[in-house]
Design a protein around this motif. Structure first.
Motif, PDB file in Angstrom:
ATOM      1  N   ALA A  77      27.481  24.884  37.190  1.00 35.37           N
ATOM      2  CA  ALA A  77      28.917  24.950  36.683  1.00 35.37           C
ATOM      3  C   ALA A  77      29.987  25.145  37.910  1.00 35.37           C
ATOM      4  CB  ALA A  77      28.921  25.795  35.499  1.00 35.37           C
ATOM      5  N   PHE A  78      29.745  25.997  38.519  1.00 35.28           N
ATOM      6  CA  PHE A  78      30.695  26.276  39.521  1.00 35.28           C
ATOM      7  C   PHE A  78      30.533  25.784  41.119  1.00 35.28           C
ATOM      8  CE2 PHE A  78      31.055  29.730  36.523  1.00 35.28           C
ATOM      9  CZ  PHE A  78      32.198  29.442  36.095  1.00 35.28           C
ATOM     10  N   THR A  80      29.614  22.634  41.792  1.00 34.92           N
ATOM     11  CA  THR A  80      30.243  21.343  42.083  1.00 34.92           C
ATOM     12  C   THR A  80      31.650  21.222  42.053  1.00 34.92           C
ATOM     13  OG1 THR A  80      30.045  20.738  39.606  1.00 34.92           O
ATOM     14  CG2 THR A  80      28.370  20.187  40.882  1.00 34.92           C
ATOM     15  N   GLY A  81      32.366  20.558  42.889  1.00 40.52           N
ATOM     16  CA  GLY A  81      33.614  20.498  42.803  1.00 40.52           C
ATOM     17  C   GLY A  81      34.401  19.532  41.461  1.00 40.52           C
ATOM     18  N   ARG A  82      35.192  19.878  41.082  1.00 35.36           N
ATOM     19  CA  ARG A  82      35.904  19.195  40.066  1.00 35.36           C
ATOM     20  C   ARG A  82      36.359  17.984  40.485  1.00 35.36           C
ATOM     21  NH1 ARG A  82      36.764  22.393  35.316  1.00 35.36           N
ATOM     22  NH2 ARG A  82      36.417  24.526  35.709  1.00 35.36           N
ATOM     23  N   THR A  83      36.007  16.797  39.817  1.00 31.06           N
ATOM     24  CA  THR A  83      36.785  15.458  40.238  1.00 31.06           C
ATOM     25  C   THR A  83      38.087  15.127  39.517  1.00 31.06           C
ATOM     26  OG1 THR A  83      34.239  14.928  40.246  1.00 31.06           O
ATOM     27  CG2 THR A  83      35.830  12.911  40.187  1.00 31.06           C
ATOM     28  N   VAL A  84      39.031  15.031  40.413  1.00 29.21           N
ATOM     29  CA  VAL A  84      40.326  14.753  39.918  1.00 29.21           C
ATOM     30  C   VAL A  84      40.487  12.908  39.791  1.00 29.21           C
ATOM     31  CG1 VAL A  84      42.772  14.917  40.388  1.00 29.21           C
ATOM     32  CG2 VAL A  84      41.350  16.720  40.807  1.00 29.21           C
TER      33      VAL A  84
END
Length: 94
Positions: A77-78, A80-84
């Motif tokens: 959950a933490f 992986t980077g958030r995909t913008v």
């Protein structure tokens, strides 16, 4: 720990009375029964110890699996980077 065996003495070669031989046989039987009882008690103690160790190991294994699952969930959950996703902007003619 080796069980103590009763010393076996051979019957004397001289003529013995019947009651003496019966007493010796009774003594051998009692010694045998006592040895069997000690062996049963030791086997029971060993089985109880083994059951305790195995159950403790199983419980520790379960706790380890749960902690591993929680750590994997947090890592996934933490980690992986958030995909913008950029918004598409369109200009209106106007």
């Amino acid at each position: 720990m080796k069980p103590e065996a009763a010393p076996l003495t051979p019957l004397p070669r001289r003529r013995t009375f019947r009651w003496t031989r019966r007493a010796q046989v009774q003594q051998y039987e009692e010694s045998y029964k006592a040895s069997v009882e000690r062996a049963k008690q030791q086997a029971t103690e060993a089985a109880d110890t083994a059951a305790t160790v195995v159950s403790s190991g199983a419980l520790l294994g379960f706790v380890s699996l749960v902690l591993g699952a929680v750590a994997g969930w947090f890592g996934g959950a933490f980690g992986t980077g958030r995909t913008v996703v950029p918004r598409e902007t369109t200009r209106r003619a106007g």
